[in-house]
Design a protein around this motif. Structure first.
Motif, short mmCIF file in Angstrom:
data_model
loop_
_atom_site.label_atom_id
_atom_site.label_comp_id
_atom_site.label_asym_id
_atom_site.label_seq_id
_atom_site.Cartn_x
_atom_site.Cartn_y
_atom_site.Cartn_z
N UNK A 158 0.83 -1.20 0.00
CA UNK A 158 0.00 0.00 0.00
C UNK A 158 0.87 1.26 0.00
N UNK B 247 1.92 1.80 -3.55
CA UNK B 247 0.77 2.28 -4.33
C UNK B 247 0.48 3.75 -4.02
N UNK B 248 0.49 4.08 -2.75
CA UNK B 248 0.19 5.46 -2.33
C UNK B 248 1.26 6.42 -2.84
N UNK C 10 0.69 7.11 -6.52
CA UNK C 10 -0.43 8.03 -6.76
C UNK C 10 0.02 9.46 -6.49
N UNK D 54 0.85 8.79 -10.85
CA UNK D 54 0.60 7.58 -11.64
C UNK D 54 -0.84 7.09 -11.41
N UNK D 55 -1.32 6.31 -12.36
CA UNK D 55 -2.56 5.55 -12.17
C UNK D 55 -2.20 4.26 -11.43
N UNK D 56 -2.98 3.88 -10.45
CA UNK D 56 -2.59 2.75 -9.60
C UNK D 56 -3.78 1.87 -9.26
N UNK D 57 -3.54 0.57 -9.21
CA UNK D 57 -4.50 -0.37 -8.64
C UNK D 57 -3.77 -1.26 -7.64
N UNK D 58 -4.42 -1.55 -6.55
CA UNK D 58 -3.83 -2.41 -5.51
C UNK D 58 -4.88 -3.39 -5.03
N UNK D 59 -4.51 -4.65 -4.95
CA UNK D 59 -5.40 -5.63 -4.33
C UNK D 59 -4.58 -6.55 -3.45
N UNK E 54 -6.59 -6.45 -15.01
CA UNK E 54 -7.62 -7.10 -14.21
C UNK E 54 -7.22 -7.02 -12.76
N UNK E 55 -8.21 -7.07 -11.84
CA UNK E 55 -7.83 -7.06 -10.42
C UNK E 55 -6.98 -8.27 -10.05
N UNK F 64 -6.47 12.58 -8.22
CA UNK F 64 -6.88 11.22 -7.89
C UNK F 64 -6.28 10.85 -6.55
N UNK G 132 -5.70 7.32 -3.89
CA UNK G 132 -5.79 5.86 -3.81
C UNK G 132 -6.93 5.53 -2.86
N UNK H 111 -14.26 -7.78 -4.82
CA UNK H 111 -13.38 -7.08 -5.77
C UNK H 111 -13.76 -5.60 -5.88
N UNK I 244 -12.86 -4.26 -1.89
CA UNK I 244 -11.49 -4.35 -1.38
C UNK I 244 -10.42 -3.80 -2.31
N UNK I 245 -10.69 -3.73 -3.60
CA UNK I 245 -9.65 -3.26 -4.52
C UNK I 245 -9.41 -1.76 -4.32
N UNK I 246 -8.16 -1.37 -4.32
CA UNK I 246 -7.78 0.04 -4.24
C UNK I 246 -7.47 0.55 -5.64
N UNK I 247 -7.99 1.71 -5.97
CA UNK I 247 -7.65 2.30 -7.26
C UNK I 247 -7.45 3.79 -7.08
N UNK I 248 -6.63 4.38 -7.97
CA UNK I 248 -6.52 5.84 -7.97
C UNK I 248 -7.78 6.38 -8.65
N UNK J 81 -14.74 -7.63 -16.84
CA UNK J 81 -13.40 -7.30 -17.31
C UNK J 81 -12.59 -8.54 -17.70
N UNK J 82 -12.84 -9.67 -17.04
CA UNK J 82 -12.15 -10.92 -17.40
C UNK J 82 -12.60 -11.38 -18.79
#
Lengths: 195, 359
Positions: free
Chosen positions: A20, A23-24, A27, A31-36, A62-63, B3, B5, B161, B164-168, B255-256
């Motif tokens: 995290x 990722x933080x 951002x 940047x564009x960011x995804x975290x799972x 994809x996630x 944006x 997170x 999904x 819990x998923x984090x996105x900007x 998306x898959x």
């Protein structure tokens, strides 16, 4: 440009927090960011993984990340499921205090004695920050300033006593030399971000 | 634009606040718990109220009460908890009391719960199924608008999904247009005047003011849902224009599917995808149109075949339709299992195409 980073380790090594933080920090740099994150019911010692995807354009991912550029391997108990998703030509950051080797001759392997180094600094719990910071230093994926700021933002109020040791760990990780062929971005982030 | 997170639960919370939601209740249950926690943390900042109810039944009915008084209000749970809210949702639909229900389901097995419902009477619930965090933030605002526009409870179908998923994400307030004043709200201002209002699913009215009575009220509500079915169906297609094989999926599975469509196209297979964005109203006509030139319509969802029934209701030639989804749950019982991934999906599509060629 899109960069996928998979973290793997066991509960208690800071996988979720360091992922995290990366990722933080990204951002903050625009940047564009995804975290799972993925972790089991067992906290200490259980499987814990995380995926971070970073890009300078809107992400196409994809996630559940299909193929990744980099791996941060704090412990190899659950490494096989990450290993199969790392692309040839990728980079594998290995916590060499706990892991002898990983069998990826097709990748650049960077060995960092993260646990030993963090213990020397009096902060064994911050080992994850040593490894992820060494990754950031080698690749330039985020700057040390962004990493420090993100860590300070994420450590909760009741854990403030760890901020200083985390900072030492981040600075120790950034002692890693940049590795030009692993440069994450064509363009470095500017003060106002890349957008 | 800036944006941040945001975890899905944060993004939905910020979107709900931007939409004017000021009352929220719930009872903790993964993966809904994070949403309840974020609402509890953020609503007081804007003068709102979040209550941890003693049960989902209590929570849903507190939300019904707040909404009846005119507040923009929401509640939520996971499928097991939304099961307990069915009576309240149906009662609110018949009495025309708007609020939003956030179901952070443990997978895709609650499609029937959201699109059919388990309450009484001729009611439906507008249900949106976002494919990712950014869309969940958008849908949250749209659902509050649609709830007020049609005076009806609406549902957001999310899962882990989404939660819990984090996105900007940059959550911006969205303007969906003017809404009429809530002249029906039972807000206490007319108490003792002899003109106080009444919200009642039977609409029998008061001694001096007869209502529409059940026959009139229920016809009115049924007519409203018929109009919604005509006008509010939403969908998205991907590479479907010249597709021979159309893959139908919804929510976080889509998306898959789009990812696999690209892989199949690389192999020379004319694949495309169709996604109902509104699970109800199901975009029947759009699907019928998209499927017209296809030799196969494959339905991929992580359950035993629920949206499959709506696909069958949409496409006259049922022989084209094949189910390639299934039940798949991870060890915790709270997330989709291994079937939700590119490799098994691609295998199932290829198998379906080969079987079709053999027969």
């Amino acid at each position: 440009m899109q960069r996928e980073v998979m973290f793997t380790g066991v509960g208690g090594q800071g996988i979720q927090l360091t992922a995290k933080t990366l990722a933080t920090a990204a951002v903050e740099e625009g940047r564009h960011v995804m975290l799972l994150g993925h972790y089991a019911g067992a906290m200490r010692g259980g499987q814990t993984d995380a995926s971070v995807v970073l890009g300078d354009q809107p992400l196409r991912t994809l996630p559940i990340v299909q193929a990744a550029w980099a791996a941060i391997v704090m412990h190899d108990d659950h490494w096989p499921s990450t290993n199969e998703r790392i692309r040839p030509g990728g980079v594998v950051m290995v916590n060499s205090s706990l892991i002898d080797d990983v069998d990826r001759p097709d990748c650049t392997i960077v060995r960092v004695p993260a646990t030993a180094r963090a213990t020397e600094l009096g902060a064994p719990m911050s080992a994850g920050y040593v490894l992820v910071s060494a990754f950031a230093a080698a690749t330039g994926i985020v700057s040390i300033d962004a990493m420090l700021a993100a860590m300070r933002q994420l450590v909760p109020p009741y854990r403030q006593q760890h901020v200083e040791s985390n900072e030492r760990a981040i600075r120790a990780g950034f002692e890693q030399e940049p590795i030009p062929e692993l440069a994450a971005w064509e363009q470095p982030a500017t003060a106002g971000g890349v957008r | 634009m800036t944006a941040k997170l945001l975890q899905g639960a944060d993004a939905i919370t910020e979107a709900a606040l931007a939409a004017g939601c000021r009352f929220f209740t719930g009872y903790p249950m993964l993966p809904f718990t994070d949403l309840l926690e974020r609402m509890a943390a953020r609503l007081p900042d804007v003068g709102g109220i979040c209550m941890n109810a003693a049960s989902e039944i209590e929570g849903a009915n507190m939300t019904l009460g707040a909404a009846a008084a005119g507040a923009r209000a929401g509640t939520g749970s996971t499928g097991q908890g939304v099961a307990l809210m069915q009576e309240t949702i149906a009662e609110a639909a018949q009495a025309e009391i708007p609020f939003v229900v956030f179901t952070m389901a443990r997978g895709q097995q609650d499609y029937f719960q959201c699109t059919r419902g388990g309450g009484w009477g001729d009611y439906r619930t507008i249900t949106l199924a976002p494919k990712d965090v950014a869309e969940a933030a958008e849908h949250t605002q749209l659902l509050f608008h649609l709830a007020d526009q049609y005076r009806s409870p609406t549902i957001l179908y999310g899962d882990y999904l989404i939660a819990d998923t984090n996105m900007s994400v940059d959550v911006q307030p969205r303007d969906y247009g003017e809404l009429p004043d809530k002249t029906w709200a039972v807000d206490g201002t007319l108490t003792g005047t002899g003109k106080s209002r009444l919200l009642w699913s039977w609409d029998i009215g008061k001694a001096d003011r007869r209502g529409l009575m059940p026959d009139g009220q229920w016809k009115k509500v049924a007519e409203k849902f018929r109009e919604i079915a005509e006008s509010e169906a939403r969908h998205e297609t991907y590479r479907a224009d010249d597709a021979d094989v159309l893959i139908v999926s919804w929510g976080t599975a889509s998306p898959f599917v789009d990812f696999v469509v690209d892989l199949l196209r690389d192999d020379g297979i004319r694949a495309g995808s169709f996604r109902p964005i509104t699970l109800w109203p199901f975009p029947e006509r759009a699907l019928e149109e998209a499927a017209r030139g296809c030799s196969k319509v494959l339905v991929y969802e992580i359950n035993a075949g629920q949206a499959l029934e709506d696909v069958r209701l949409s496409i006259p030639d049922r022989d084209k339709i094949e189910f390639i989804g299934g039940v798949s749950v991870d060890y915790s019982g709270m997330r989709q299992g291994d079937l939700l991934d590119v490799a098994p999906l691609r295998d199932r599509v290829l198998r379906a195409i080969q079987q079709g060629a053999a027969t």
